[in-house]
Design a protein around this motif. Structure first.
Motif, short mmCIF file in Angstrom:
data_model
loop_
_atom_site.label_atom_id
_atom_site.label_comp_id
_atom_site.label_asym_id
_atom_site.label_seq_id
_atom_site.Cartn_x
_atom_site.Cartn_y
_atom_site.Cartn_z
N VAL A 121 -3.30 11.64 7.82
CA VAL A 121 -3.08 10.25 7.44
C VAL A 121 -2.09 10.20 6.27
O VAL A 121 -2.18 10.99 5.33
CB VAL A 121 -4.41 9.56 7.06
CG1 VAL A 121 -4.16 8.16 6.51
CG2 VAL A 121 -5.33 9.50 8.28
N GLU A 122 -1.15 9.25 6.33
CA GLU A 122 -0.10 9.14 5.32
C GLU A 122 -0.38 8.06 4.28
O GLU A 122 -0.04 8.22 3.11
CB GLU A 122 1.25 8.83 5.98
CG GLU A 122 1.72 9.88 6.97
CD GLU A 122 2.92 9.41 7.78
OE1 GLU A 122 3.51 8.36 7.41
OE2 GLU A 122 3.26 10.08 8.76
N ARG A 123 -0.97 6.95 4.72
CA ARG A 123 -1.20 5.84 3.81
C ARG A 123 -2.55 5.20 4.10
O ARG A 123 -2.93 5.07 5.26
CB ARG A 123 -0.09 4.79 3.92
CG ARG A 123 1.28 5.35 3.58
CD ARG A 123 2.29 4.27 3.31
NE ARG A 123 3.57 4.87 2.99
CZ ARG A 123 4.54 4.27 2.32
NH1 ARG A 123 4.37 3.04 1.88
NH2 ARG A 123 5.68 4.89 2.06
N VAL A 124 -3.22 4.77 3.03
CA VAL A 124 -4.54 4.15 3.15
C VAL A 124 -4.57 2.91 2.26
O VAL A 124 -4.20 2.98 1.09
CB VAL A 124 -5.67 5.12 2.71
CG1 VAL A 124 -7.03 4.50 2.97
CG2 VAL A 124 -5.52 6.46 3.41
N ILE A 162 0.10 11.65 1.06
CA ILE A 162 -0.77 10.50 1.29
C ILE A 162 -0.83 9.60 0.06
O ILE A 162 -0.79 10.06 -1.07
CB ILE A 162 -2.19 10.97 1.69
CG1 ILE A 162 -3.03 9.80 2.21
CG2 ILE A 162 -2.88 11.67 0.54
CD1 ILE A 162 -4.35 10.24 2.84
N ARG A 163 -0.91 8.28 0.31
CA ARG A 163 -1.01 7.30 -0.77
C ARG A 163 -2.22 6.41 -0.51
O ARG A 163 -2.34 5.83 0.57
CB ARG A 163 0.25 6.43 -0.83
CG ARG A 163 1.54 7.20 -1.05
CD ARG A 163 2.74 6.26 -1.02
NE ARG A 163 4.00 6.98 -1.12
CZ ARG A 163 5.20 6.40 -1.15
NH1 ARG A 163 5.28 5.07 -1.08
NH2 ARG A 163 6.30 7.12 -1.24
N PHE A 164 -3.07 6.29 -1.50
CA PHE A 164 -4.23 5.41 -1.44
C PHE A 164 -3.99 4.21 -2.35
O PHE A 164 -3.61 4.38 -3.51
CB PHE A 164 -5.50 6.12 -1.91
CG PHE A 164 -5.94 7.28 -1.06
CD1 PHE A 164 -6.87 7.10 -0.03
CD2 PHE A 164 -5.46 8.56 -1.30
CE1 PHE A 164 -7.30 8.16 0.74
CE2 PHE A 164 -5.88 9.64 -0.53
CZ PHE A 164 -6.80 9.43 0.49
N HIS A 215 1.73 -5.72 2.68
CA HIS A 215 2.55 -5.41 1.50
C HIS A 215 2.13 -4.08 0.89
O HIS A 215 2.98 -3.23 0.57
CB HIS A 215 2.40 -6.53 0.46
CG HIS A 215 3.11 -6.25 -0.83
ND1 HIS A 215 4.44 -6.55 -1.03
CD2 HIS A 215 2.68 -5.67 -2.00
CE1 HIS A 215 4.79 -6.19 -2.25
NE2 HIS A 215 3.75 -5.65 -2.86
N ALA A 216 0.82 -3.88 0.74
CA ALA A 216 0.33 -2.63 0.15
C ALA A 216 0.63 -1.44 1.06
O ALA A 216 1.03 -0.37 0.59
CB ALA A 216 -1.17 -2.73 -0.11
N LEU A 217 0.47 -1.64 2.35
CA LEU A 217 0.69 -0.56 3.30
C LEU A 217 2.14 -0.07 3.24
O LEU A 217 2.41 1.13 3.33
CB LEU A 217 0.36 -1.05 4.72
CG LEU A 217 0.06 -0.01 5.78
CD1 LEU A 217 -1.15 0.83 5.41
CD2 LEU A 217 -0.17 -0.68 7.13
N ILE A 218 3.06 -1.00 3.06
CA ILE A 218 4.48 -0.67 3.10
C ILE A 218 5.02 -0.27 1.72
O ILE A 218 5.83 0.65 1.60
CB ILE A 218 5.29 -1.86 3.67
CG1 ILE A 218 4.91 -2.08 5.14
CG2 ILE A 218 6.79 -1.63 3.54
CD1 ILE A 218 5.42 -3.38 5.73
N HIS A 219 4.54 -0.95 0.65
CA HIS A 219 5.19 -0.80 -0.66
C HIS A 219 4.41 0.02 -1.68
O HIS A 219 4.97 0.36 -2.74
CB HIS A 219 5.47 -2.18 -1.25
CG HIS A 219 6.43 -3.00 -0.44
ND1 HIS A 219 7.77 -2.68 -0.33
CD2 HIS A 219 6.25 -4.12 0.31
CE1 HIS A 219 8.38 -3.57 0.44
NE2 HIS A 219 7.48 -4.44 0.84
N ALA A 220 3.14 0.31 -1.45
CA ALA A 220 2.34 1.00 -2.47
C ALA A 220 2.89 2.39 -2.78
O ALA A 220 3.31 3.12 -1.87
CB ALA A 220 0.89 1.09 -2.03
N TRP A 221 2.85 2.75 -4.05
CA TRP A 221 3.23 4.09 -4.47
C TRP A 221 2.00 4.99 -4.61
O TRP A 221 2.11 6.19 -4.72
CB TRP A 221 3.97 4.03 -5.81
CG TRP A 221 5.37 3.54 -5.68
CD1 TRP A 221 5.88 2.72 -4.72
CD2 TRP A 221 6.46 3.84 -6.57
NE1 TRP A 221 7.21 2.48 -4.94
CE2 TRP A 221 7.60 3.15 -6.07
CE3 TRP A 221 6.59 4.59 -7.74
CZ2 TRP A 221 8.84 3.22 -6.70
CZ3 TRP A 221 7.82 4.64 -8.37
CH2 TRP A 221 8.95 3.97 -7.85
#
Length: 336
Positions: A121-124, A162-164, A215-221
């Motif tokens: 998984v890449e993004r959460v 991965i980014r949470f 927005h979070a899914l695409i832009h979160a660091w």
């Protein structure tokens, strides 16, 4: 960004899960796979009628519980993005069944984190609630713990990309168990129960919640808690908007309720930044450069002691606005 990606939504048969499903399929028609993960087979059965396999071959329905880590690991294989929306969220039920709430909202959150770290998984993005801010009920306390777990998960991801991140918002207009559909249903009895005449709540539409998640899914660091700038309403205005002819009977605050909800406390202000459409609370230590983040999003630190709560809000939905919102977002047949 989501085209050719595999996405899984825990609690996917809930109000927000269904709204996310509809949005993703319309906005990203080339999505590779969309997995609806939930423990409610009846809701999955009904949702599958709306998305038949011959017309929506990218959808998968996966029975499972976030309490079961092995099932999560199996479900997450081949998944790129996870949206964690599963939770026990009814305040009185959580107060009466505390251990069950802890198992789902805290242990379930850690299971989701572990399963993500054990797969590719890449993004959460995890869903939070205004009740997680300075909580006074068990539901809010478990969601605060969940928020902390997802933020801290970035520290144990090692070299994984991965980014949470977390999104925190107020009452979703028209969601299951919320006050507006409750009042619409009670209207036929001629009495609307008011807990406290001073009570206020934040208000966000289902689409507003969907937009925040995307927005979070695409832009979160990684590590952010995103908070929207949204209006408040007075519970008395909701009652007047829905049933002006009804008796508005004061019944008292239920266990674990606040008169005003909070999303940012003065203690949070030292780590809170204004990003324009949203605020974000950042961890005290990040894996990335703070100056680069602020430059990317034109972020500005809020003043020390800043707080954001529904009672002191500067933007309000009045009776007429609420009536229009109810018709547009909850019940197109609504009349008063």
């Amino acid at each position: 960004m989501l085209n050719n990606k595999s996405i899984l939504i825990t609690g996917g048969t809930g109000s927000l899960g269904k709204a996310l499903t509809s949005h993703i399929l319309k906005a990203y028609p080339q999505v590779k796979r969309l997995v609806i993960f939930s423990r409610d087979e009846q809701k999955q059965f009904h949702m599958a009628q709306d998305y038949p396999a011959d017309k929506y071959p990218q959808i998968r329905f996966f029975i499972g519980d976030v309490r079961d880590k092995e099932r999560l690991v199996r479900a997450f294989k081949g998944v790129d993005y996870v949206i964690h929306a599963a939770a026990m969220k009814h305040v009185p039920i959580a107060e009466y069944n505390p251990d069950e709430c802890v198992k789902t909202n805290i242990h379930g959150a850690q299971n989701v984190i572990d399963a993500c770290l054990n797969t590719d998984v890449e993004r959460v993005v995890a869903l939070s609630t205004d009740k997680a801010c300075a909580p006074i009920n068990l539901y809010g306390a478990t969601k605060l713990a969940s928020d902390k777990l997802f933020v801290a998960a970035n520290n144990i991801s090692g070299n994984s990309p991965i980014r949470f991140s977390v999104v925190r918002y107020g009452n979703v207009m028209g969601s299951n168990g919320s006050v507006i559909p409750f009042f619409i249903n009670k209207k036929k009895e001629g009495v609307l129960p008011i807990t406290d005449v001073n009570m206020t709540r934040f208000n966000i539409s289902l689409q507003g919640g969907v937009d925040m998640v995307m927005h979070a899914l695409i832009h979160a660091w990684g590590g952010e808690i995103f908070i929207p700038k949204i209006p408040s309403y007075k519970i008395t205005d909701v009652a007047q908007a829905i049933g002006p002819e009804c008796e508005h009977r004061v019944v008292g605050i239920r266990p674990g309720e606040k008169v005003h909800e909070e999303m940012i406390t003065p203690s949070d202000s030292f780590y809170t930044y204004d990003l324009g459409k949203y605020y974000t609370i950042l961890p005290s230590v990040t894996k990335w450069n703070l100056d680069s983040f602020l430059k990317e999003f034109n972020g500005k630190k809020v003043t020390p002691g800043f707080a954001y709560n529904s009672g002191d809000n500067t933007e309000w939905d009045d009776v007429e606005t609420l009536r229009k919102l109810i018709k547009d977002h909850v019940d197109p047949t609504f009349t008063y």
